[in-house]
Each structure stands twice: as C-alpha cells, then as structure tokens.
Design a protein around this motif. Sequence first.
Motif, PDB file in Angstrom:
ATOM      1  N   HIS A 106       0.830  -1.210   0.000  1.00 64.95           N
ATOM      2  CA  HIS A 106       0.000   0.000   0.000  1.00 64.95           C
ATOM      3  C   HIS A 106       0.863   1.259   0.000  1.00 64.95           C
ATOM      4  N   ASP A 107       1.919   1.257   0.819  1.00 66.08           N
ATOM      5  CA  ASP A 107       2.811   2.424   0.888  1.00 66.08           C
ATOM      6  C   ASP A 107       3.530   2.663  -0.438  1.00 66.08           C
ATOM      7  N   LEU A 109       2.511   1.758  -3.447  1.00 70.79           N
ATOM      8  CA  LEU A 109       1.527   2.270  -4.417  1.00 70.79           C
ATOM      9  C   LEU A 109       1.229   3.749  -4.176  1.00 70.79           C
ATOM     10  N   THR A 110       1.151   4.151  -2.908  1.00 74.74           N
ATOM     11  CA  THR A 110       0.881   5.548  -2.571  1.00 74.74           C
ATOM     12  C   THR A 110       2.014   6.452  -3.036  1.00 74.74           C
ATOM     13  N   VAL A 111       3.267   6.041  -2.779  1.00 74.67           N
ATOM     14  CA  VAL A 111       4.430   6.823  -3.212  1.00 74.67           C
ATOM     15  C   VAL A 111       4.468   6.903  -4.739  1.00 74.67           C
ATOM     16  N   GLN A 113       1.942   6.574  -6.840  1.00 72.00           N
ATOM     17  CA  GLN A 113       0.842   7.413  -7.329  1.00 72.00           C
ATOM     18  C   GLN A 113       1.157   8.894  -7.142  1.00 72.00           C
ATOM     19  N   ASN A 114       1.679   9.259  -5.983  1.00 67.26           N
ATOM     20  CA  ASN A 114       2.022  10.669  -5.729  1.00 67.26           C
ATOM     21  C   ASN A 114       3.093  11.160  -6.702  1.00 67.26           C
ATOM     22  N   LYS A 131      -3.972   6.451 -12.941  1.00 62.78           N
ATOM     23  CA  LYS A 131      -3.784   5.750 -11.676  1.00 62.78           C
ATOM     24  C   LYS A 131      -2.695   4.697 -11.820  1.00 62.78           C
TER      25      LYS A 131
END
Length: 197
Positions: A106-107, A109-111, A113-114, A131
Amino acid sequence: MAELKAIEMAIHHIISNNILQYKIITDSRSVLQALNNPANCSPSIFQLKQLLSKTTATIELIWTRAHIGIHGNELADQYAKQATSRDAIDQHMYIPIRFIKKLLYHDILTVWQNHWVNSAKGRAVFEIYGKANPKRILGNFFLNQIITGHGAIASYQCKFFNGSSSCSCGLSIEDRNHIIYHCSQWSTIRQTLPKKL
C-alpha cells in the motif's frame, strides 16, 4: 492472531494449574489448520507448537462453528469485543508477515501514485493512465509506442523527418488519440485492449 493468543493463554492456564486433560474449543479453523501444517513457519504458530510439545497434559483442540449459540463461544466473543475498548495493551503478538507485506504494498503504491501525479514527465500517458497500477504494466513494444505517442506514428515522424502527419485511413492526423480511439484500421485490435486504457 487474537484466537491464537487465546489458545496460548489457555495452555499456560493448563500448565500452571497442573490439569492433566483439557479440551480447548475454538471457532478459528485457520489457527487449527496452521497448527496442523508442518510447513507453516509463522513464529507465533511455532511458539504455540513448542508450548504444546512441552506439556504433559492431554490437550484436545476442537473446532466449532461461530455464532450458533454455544454459550462459551458467545461469551469469548463478548470478552474479545470488550477488550478492544481497553486503554492499555497487555498482550503483545508477532505481526504476521502477510500484514507487513500488505502495508508495504500500500505504501509503495501511494508513493508511486504521488510521484506519477506530481511528475512533469509522461503527461501524455497520464491522460490515459492516471492511476498507478502494477497489473497494467505492459511489455508490448508496439502498444507502448502508441500509448506514449512515439515510434512509427505519423505525427511523431513528421516532427523529425518533415513527412506527412496524415493517417493512411485518410480521415485525420495520425496521432495517439486517433489510433487508440477512432481509426477504423485499428478497430479489430482496439477490441482486444483493456476496456479502460
């Protein structure tokens, strides 16, 4: 993990009270399957197996269905819910590797995506793929050229070689959007692409 801890505490109770025969009834089939699996290398399961091997008591682990009105099982669920509202944590357990992997995934993917949202590069591709998604990584060389608007596309070639930017279908300039969404020559291939590009 809570079910596992409850079984461990029950075994400690059996040992400390010198009980020779005991039945532990649980509604956690996954814990019983994990204990029965010799290939399971979870530290918590290994620790529980070690504890079971050291006791001289005859301990029988029994599975029961949850929420079918068995008084002891319903009472255990009630106590478990009450424990979640306590301020202090007095029981500590290993964090499962699967849980850590999920958090890391999850982390990442978040990095990703940002970075993708804030990057100045790849904005043409961002219009199609806004996305980040590891399941959509494409290894098709020609498809990647079309999505990025590079390669043998007429409008891209026109920039470097001053040729025609018209599509051979005769209806438009041959650019990425025309090939992906409109060109009749690509209609058959277009049907094989993911529904959302």
